[in-house]
Design a protein around this motif. Structure first.
Motif, PDB file in Angstrom:
ATOM      1  N   TYR A 179      11.618 -18.759  26.070  1.00  9.68           N
ATOM      2  CA  TYR A 179      10.251 -18.740  25.549  1.00  9.68           C
ATOM      3  C   TYR A 179       9.812 -20.163  25.243  1.00  9.68           C
ATOM      4  O   TYR A 179      10.552 -20.933  24.612  1.00  9.68           O
ATOM      5  N   LYS A 180       8.601 -20.481  25.651  1.00  7.46           N
ATOM      6  CA  LYS A 180       8.062 -21.821  25.415  1.00  7.46           C
ATOM      7  C   LYS A 180       7.510 -21.963  24.008  1.00  7.46           C
ATOM      8  O   LYS A 180       7.582 -23.036  23.410  1.00  7.46           O
ATOM      9  N   VAL A 181       6.945 -20.866  23.475  1.00  5.69           N
ATOM     10  CA  VAL A 181       6.346 -20.898  22.141  1.00  5.69           C
ATOM     11  C   VAL A 181       6.881 -19.738  21.314  1.00  5.69           C
ATOM     12  O   VAL A 181       7.276 -18.692  21.850  1.00  5.69           O
ATOM     13  N   THR A 182       6.872 -19.905  19.981  1.00 11.43           N
ATOM     14  CA  THR A 182       7.431 -18.887  19.097  1.00 11.43           C
ATOM     15  C   THR A 182       6.645 -17.586  19.127  1.00 11.43           C
ATOM     16  O   THR A 182       7.226 -16.511  18.983  1.00 11.43           O
ATOM     17  N   VAL A 183       5.322 -17.673  19.319  1.00 14.19           N
ATOM     18  CA  VAL A 183       4.538 -16.442  19.358  1.00 14.19           C
ATOM     19  C   VAL A 183       4.964 -15.577  20.529  1.00 14.19           C
ATOM     20  O   VAL A 183       4.962 -14.341  20.445  1.00 14.19           O
ATOM     21  N   GLY A 184       5.394 -16.203  21.620  1.00 13.49           N
ATOM     22  CA  GLY A 184       5.886 -15.450  22.769  1.00 13.49           C
ATOM     23  C   GLY A 184       7.167 -14.722  22.436  1.00 13.49           C
ATOM     24  O   GLY A 184       7.362 -13.559  22.832  1.00 13.49           O
ATOM     25  N   ALA A 185       8.063 -15.384  21.701  1.00 16.68           N
ATOM     26  CA  ALA A 185       9.319 -14.759  21.311  1.00 16.68           C
ATOM     27  C   ALA A 185       9.078 -13.601  20.351  1.00 16.68           C
ATOM     28  O   ALA A 185       9.711 -12.544  20.447  1.00 16.68           O
ATOM     29  N   LEU A 186       8.149 -13.798  19.415  1.00 16.02           N
ATOM     30  CA  LEU A 186       7.823 -12.731  18.461  1.00 16.02           C
ATOM     31  C   LEU A 186       7.261 -11.526  19.196  1.00 16.02           C
ATOM     32  O   LEU A 186       7.678 -10.382  18.956  1.00 16.02           O
ATOM     33  N   GLN A 187       6.327 -11.769  20.093  1.00 18.32           N
ATOM     34  CA  GLN A 187       5.760 -10.674  20.874  1.00 18.32           C
ATOM     35  C   GLN A 187       6.822 -10.014  21.753  1.00 18.32           C
ATOM     36  O   GLN A 187       6.811  -8.800  21.953  1.00 18.32           O
ATOM     37  N   GLY A 188       7.756 -10.842  22.252  1.00 20.42           N
ATOM     38  CA  GLY A 188       8.801 -10.321  23.118  1.00 20.42           C
ATOM     39  C   GLY A 188       9.726  -9.355  22.416  1.00 20.42           C
ATOM     40  O   GLY A 188      10.058  -8.289  22.953  1.00 20.42           O
ATOM     41  N   VAL A 189      10.142  -9.693  21.193  1.00 21.60           N
ATOM     42  CA  VAL A 189      11.078  -8.824  20.489  1.00 21.60           C
ATOM     43  C   VAL A 189      10.359  -7.612  19.891  1.00 21.60           C
ATOM     44  O   VAL A 189      10.898  -6.499  19.898  1.00 21.60           O
ATOM     45  N   VAL A 190       9.149  -7.798  19.393  1.00 20.87           N
ATOM     46  CA  VAL A 190       8.395  -6.672  18.837  1.00 20.87           C
ATOM     47  C   VAL A 190       7.924  -5.736  19.950  1.00 20.87           C
ATOM     48  O   VAL A 190       7.873  -4.521  19.774  1.00 20.87           O
ATOM     49  N   GLY A 191       7.599  -6.300  21.100  1.00 16.31           N
ATOM     50  CA  GLY A 191       7.131  -5.493  22.216  1.00 16.31           C
ATOM     51  C   GLY A 191       8.229  -4.898  23.066  1.00 16.31           C
ATOM     52  O   GLY A 191       7.951  -4.165  24.025  1.00 16.31           O
ATOM     53  N   GLY A 192       9.482  -5.215  22.767  1.00 17.89           N
ATOM     54  CA  GLY A 192      10.590  -4.634  23.504  1.00 17.89           C
ATOM     55  C   GLY A 192      10.997  -5.365  24.760  1.00 17.89           C
ATOM     56  O   GLY A 192      11.831  -4.876  25.525  1.00 17.89           O
ATOM     57  N   GLU A 193      10.429  -6.543  25.004  1.00 13.04           N
ATOM     58  CA  GLU A 193      10.821  -7.320  26.180  1.00 13.04           C
ATOM     59  C   GLU A 193      12.254  -7.812  26.042  1.00 13.04           C
ATOM     60  O   GLU A 193      12.996  -7.895  27.031  1.00 13.04           O
ATOM     61  N   VAL A 194      12.652  -8.158  24.808  1.00 11.72           N
ATOM     62  CA  VAL A 194      14.026  -8.568  24.520  1.00 11.72           C
ATOM     63  C   VAL A 194      14.555  -7.739  23.360  1.00 11.72           C
ATOM     64  O   VAL A 194      13.786  -7.217  22.546  1.00 11.72           O
ATOM     65  N   ASP A 195      15.870  -7.635  23.269  1.00 13.64           N
ATOM     66  CA  ASP A 195      16.498  -6.830  22.219  1.00 13.64           C
ATOM     67  C   ASP A 195      16.755  -7.612  20.941  1.00 13.64           C
ATOM     68  O   ASP A 195      16.769  -7.031  19.851  1.00 13.64           O
ATOM     69  N   PHE A 196      16.969  -8.912  21.075  1.00 11.19           N
ATOM     70  CA  PHE A 196      17.100  -9.752  19.880  1.00 11.19           C
ATOM     71  C   PHE A 196      16.689 -11.165  20.216  1.00 11.19           C
ATOM     72  O   PHE A 196      16.585 -11.537  21.395  1.00 11.19           O
ATOM     73  N   ILE A 197      16.410 -11.953  19.189  1.00 15.56           N
ATOM     74  CA  ILE A 197      16.052 -13.351  19.375  1.00 15.56           C
ATOM     75  C   ILE A 197      16.997 -14.225  18.561  1.00 15.56           C
ATOM     76  O   ILE A 197      17.560 -13.799  17.555  1.00 15.56           O
ATOM     77  N   SER A 198      17.165 -15.441  19.019  1.00 11.93           N
ATOM     78  CA  SER A 198      18.026 -16.427  18.355  1.00 11.93           C
ATOM     79  C   SER A 198      17.156 -17.635  18.048  1.00 11.93           C
ATOM     80  O   SER A 198      16.862 -18.434  18.945  1.00 11.93           O
ATOM     81  N   TYR A 199      16.724 -17.757  16.773  1.00  2.51           N
ATOM     82  CA  TYR A 199      15.758 -18.794  16.397  1.00  2.51           C
ATOM     83  C   TYR A 199      16.129 -19.459  15.084  1.00  2.51           C
ATOM     84  O   TYR A 199      16.962 -18.969  14.325  1.00  2.51           O
ATOM     85  N   ASP A 200      15.456 -20.595  14.817  1.00  3.06           N
ATOM     86  CA  ASP A 200      15.718 -21.327  13.587  1.00  3.06           C
ATOM     87  C   ASP A 200      15.240 -20.530  12.382  1.00  3.06           C
ATOM     88  O   ASP A 200      14.230 -19.820  12.430  1.00  3.06           O
ATOM     89  N   ALA A 201      15.981 -20.678  11.276  1.00  2.35           N
ATOM     90  CA  ALA A 201      15.666 -19.934  10.060  1.00  2.35           C
ATOM     91  C   ALA A 201      14.326 -20.343   9.466  1.00  2.35           C
ATOM     92  O   ALA A 201      13.652 -19.525   8.834  1.00  2.35           O
TER      93      ALA A 201
END
Length: 317
Positions: A179-201
């Protein structure tokens, strides 16, 4: 030849004067990652405080892409005059980059000068808060039931290494989604595109527990901002300690007096009372340093991340 001597003397005498007057105009602060990301939060806080000490505007420029290398390359090609700097998770963007990419447009060891370290942080593994996954054991069970063991997302070298080591420990083949931007990762995990994310606290705590559920932290000890969240080491993954640190770098060739002045300002910011409050709220730990200590840390971190990338079986892109 004789006529060149006065010119050389004038040039040498001008260096201390330039450093003494520095800065005389605005400074550009380059951020490797997107606006709103954990890195961006750190960069904007320190840039704002730097502008107060320097007496000049410090303008943040976000240049996300390629896990931080777009901004890093931009800095490498900037003039070494102290007016372009980067506050970056250097343990990831510099120490890890040679192992993640087959070819880099810059040399992490030669194209930059270290200023100082500023903070360190943990990464986290998180899932959609709406799903009934409440532990790492639950996540592993869900992944093992999926064809190919599902998908995970991240936008940084540190996040990828943490996730790949996690996969290796549990024998998973979960596929990586960048993911290039965090909003994409958030949408990805909430939307079911990915099962989990690995991000900074730092970014993750702003979304937990409303949008995402943090299951574990990747540092050796629990985060003060997330005292109830276990470490992966506590969960039986051995000596798991991925806690990237931020440092300030400038283009190689920047005059040492300017580097020293910047280092003094950044350490002054890190020691300030309002910074302590900001760090506690953002799941960060103070990590002051010097040009020498940061340069040495980069050298040792490059060796350590090389071992981790190999252990995680990450193929260079």
């Amino acid at each position: 030849m004789i006529g060149l001597v006065p010119l050389l003397i004038c040039a040498l005498l001008a260096l201390p004067a330039a450093a003494q007057d520095y800065p005389v105009r605005e400074i550009r602060s380059i951020c490797n990652f997107s606006a709103g990301s954990g890195a961006d939060i750190v960069v904007r806080f320190y840039s704002d405080r730097l502008s107060r000490l320097a007496g000049k505007a410090v303008l943040v420029e976000n240049k996300p892409g390629a896990q931080g290398t777009v901004a890093t390359d931009y800095l490498a090609k900037s003039r070494p005059d102290g007016y372009t700097l980067m506050i970056t998770p250097a343990s990831s963007t510099l120490a890890t980059a040679p192992y993640i990419f087959k070819k880099l447009p810059f040399d992490p060891a030669k194209d930059f000068a270290s200023v100082t370290t500023v903070v360190s942080l943990s990464f986290v593994l998180a899932v959609d808060a709406a799903k009934p996954i409440r532990s790492i054991a639950d996540l592993v069970a869900v992944l093992k039931e999926k064809p190919g063991n599902g998908f995970y997302g991240t936008g940084s070298n540190s996040g990828q290494v943490a996730a790949e080591l996690f996969k290796e420990k549990f024998g998973l083949n979960t596929a990586y989604v960048p993911y290039k931007v965090t909003v994409g990762a958030l949408q990805g995990v909430v939307g079911g595109e990915v099962d989990f994310i690995s991000y900074d606290a730092t970014w993750a705590v702003t979304q937990h527990p409303s949008r995402i559920r943090i299951l574990a932290v990747t540092s050796a000890k629990r985060s003060s901002a997330l005292p109830d969240i276990p470490t992966l080491s506590e969960l039986g993954l051995g000596e798991f300690d991925i806690a990237p640190w931020f440092g300030v770098v400038v283009p190689a060739g920047t005059p040492r007096p300017i580097i020293d002045r910047l280092a003094g300002w950044f350490n002054q910011i890190t020691a300030a009372e309002d910074t302590r409050t900001f760090l506690a709220r953002s799941a960060l730990d103070a990590f002051p340093g010097s040009p020498e200590s940061m340069a040495e840390l980069l050298r040792t971190e490059t060796e350590r991340w090389g071992r981790w990338v190999k252990l995680a079986k990450i193929e260079p892109q």
